[in-house]
Design a protein around this motif. Structure first.
Motif, short mmCIF file in Angstrom:
data_model
loop_
_atom_site.label_atom_id
_atom_site.label_comp_id
_atom_site.label_asym_id
_atom_site.label_seq_id
_atom_site.Cartn_x
_atom_site.Cartn_y
_atom_site.Cartn_z
N TRP A 162 0.81 -1.22 0.00
CA TRP A 162 0.00 0.00 0.00
C TRP A 162 0.84 1.28 0.00
O TRP A 162 0.50 2.24 -0.70
N PRO A 163 1.99 1.34 0.73
CA PRO A 163 2.79 2.56 0.60
C PRO A 163 3.39 2.72 -0.80
O PRO A 163 3.52 3.84 -1.30
N LEU A 182 0.61 4.05 -3.13
CA LEU A 182 0.38 5.49 -2.93
C LEU A 182 1.53 6.31 -3.51
O LEU A 182 1.31 7.35 -4.15
N SER A 183 2.77 5.86 -3.28
CA SER A 183 3.90 6.61 -3.81
C SER A 183 3.95 6.53 -5.33
O SER A 183 4.24 7.52 -6.01
N SER A 187 1.47 8.80 -6.96
CA SER A 187 1.88 10.20 -6.94
C SER A 187 2.70 10.55 -8.17
O SER A 187 2.75 11.71 -8.59
N LEU A 212 7.50 5.67 0.18
CA LEU A 212 6.34 6.56 0.11
C LEU A 212 6.71 7.98 0.50
O LEU A 212 6.38 8.94 -0.20
N VAL A 242 6.47 10.99 -2.27
CA VAL A 242 5.42 11.99 -2.03
C VAL A 242 6.04 13.37 -1.88
O VAL A 242 5.53 14.37 -2.40
#
Length: 444
Positions: A23-24, A27-28, A31, A169, A173
């Protein structure tokens, strides 16, 4: 930072662990295409499609100059994960030092030799003179970030190999957040065009490098073992790193060559088609980064299993990554089918580009369902450092793409997208054949 809710208590153990790793990364990774979407939207709302075309050509060029050396991330992840599985802490330090040294050397060479490479690269792309001139200015600015970008690849790969995806992440980010803010400040705020997008990227890359080096120093203070100076100074000690990375280098060049070939052939249909394809390629990238989240988690888990010689863990990790990848691909395809036209309208105000992007949108709906296997298998092979097979697969796939396109050219841009989809299909099929062979004879 708690993981996003997925009711992980109801998942099998391997699935829970894969989700915590993935999951990290997801998300990263998301981005990154969000940055591409902002770049596209910022210049897509200018008065002329030539700026969007310039950023597209410049970005493709830097895919060669930067992601051509993406082996610095991938090779570092696979080898670090295996050393982590063996609990070889001295080896972990050595891999990091070798990777950073190699990245710095390549980055400096790119700065010195980059200008003629930019001129040569743009001369090979079919686009208007105005588009090429703006793309040259964009690329000349982006070139200065080479050392930062390549060292960041090593840092991200090292942390991912350690199973620390939350650091990945944080770094990405930060990078993309700074980049997006500067995009908005330089282009709408200061009235810059494609040069503002390039300058924003350079500043963001060096901010990320400073943060990444600080995180590395903190990790090394906590880690047992010591640095082996002799391994860093002795060329024979670099043999394993070079053997793994040389195949990844060719593989990555072939993959980027396919993207560049696609963009170049699309440019021959005019600036409006080039711009429409640029919008649609943002959807391809967004989907690929989402799928790559589970592939990169598989890199870490498969590499650790190989380092431990634990083939039951290997099989559980592959199964978990497969389940999550298929769910992600199906969701991405459905989202593009339902929301694709609305997303196109968010990215550009140019009526001709909107109409063309909508016309070719169905290819985007099909792409995730075909591409999912190539991303998943890449993650498995990187973790196992079976990079020769990855190289061979991309060589075959690129030759298939180049061979198929003349047969489909009469269908225009539809034929180009079909050829690209078939390239992805060949890539998945060949690598899948290699996987079945290794499972029967080696990975068991």
């Amino acid at each position: 930072m708690p993981a996003p809710s997925l009711k992980t208590a109801t998942l099998p153990s391997a699935d829970r662990h894969m989700w915590r790793l993935a999951w990290p990364i997801i998300l990263s990774n998301i981005s990154v295409p969000l940055l591409g979407l902002v770049d596209t939207a910022v210049v897509g709302h200018l008065e002329d499609a030539v700026y969007l075309g310039a950023v597209t050509l410049g970005a493709v060029l830097f895919s060669f100059l930067y992601w051509g050396f993406g082996f610095l991330r991938m090779g570092t992840t696979g080898m670090t994960a295996q050393a982590h599985g063996r609990e070889d802490h001295d080896g972990l330090r050595t891999l990091l030092g070798q990777g950073i040294g190699l990245a710095l050397a390549i980055g400096l060479v790119l700065i010195i030799a980059g200008s003629p490479l930019i001129t040569l690269g743009l001369s090979l792309m079919e686009a208007s003179e105005a588009t090429r001139a703006l793309a040259h200015d964009y690329a000349s600015i982006r070139l200065w970030s080479a050392p930062a970008v390549l060292i960041n690849y090593v840092i991200l790969g090292w942390f991912l190999g350690l199973g620390n995806s939350r650091v990945t992440l944080g770094i990405l980010v930060l990078t993309n957040g700074v980049n997006i803010l500067l995009d908005l400040a330089f282009v709408p705020g200061l009235g810059m065009t494609s040069d503002g997008v390039a300058l924003a990227s350079v500043i963001a890359d060096y901010c990320a490098l400073a943060t990444g080096l600080w995180l590395v120093a903190r990790q090394l203070r906590r880690m047992p073992g010591r640095s082996d100076r002799a391994a860093l100074l002795s060329l024979p000690a670099w043999g394993a790193l070079i053997r793994v990375n040389q195949h990844l280098f060719v593989r990555t060049l072939c993959l980027l060559g396919a993207t560049a070939y696609f963009t170049s052939q699309g440019a021959s249909f005019g600036d409006d088609v080039l711009a429409a394809n640029a919008v649609l390629l943002q959807f391809v990238m967004m989907t690929s980064y989402a799928l790559d989240g589970f592939a990169q988690a598989a890199e870490s888990e498969v590499g650790r299993a190989v380092g431990q010689n634990d083939w039951q863990r290997f099989a559980r990790s592959v199964g978990a990554a497969t389940r999550f990848s298929l769910i992600t691909a199906t969701a991405a395809s459905g989202l593009l089918w339902l929301c694709g036209p609305a997303l196109i309208h968010l990215l550009t105000d140019i009526p001709e580009v909107r109409a063309l992007a909508t016309l070719y949108l169905p290819w985007m709906v099909a792409m995730p369902l075909v591409a999912v296997w190539s991303y998943l298998l890449d993650g498995i092979f990187i973790g196992a450092t079976a990079t020769r097979e990855m190289r061979n697969t991309l060589v075959v796939s690129l030759l298939a793409f180049i061979g198929l396109w003349p047969l489909l050219e009469g269908f225009g841009n539809h034929g180009l997208w079909l050829a690209f989809l078939l390239f992805t299909s060949v890539r998945s099929a060949v690598l899948g054949g290699y996987y079945l062979h290794h499972r029967r004879h080696h990975w068991r």
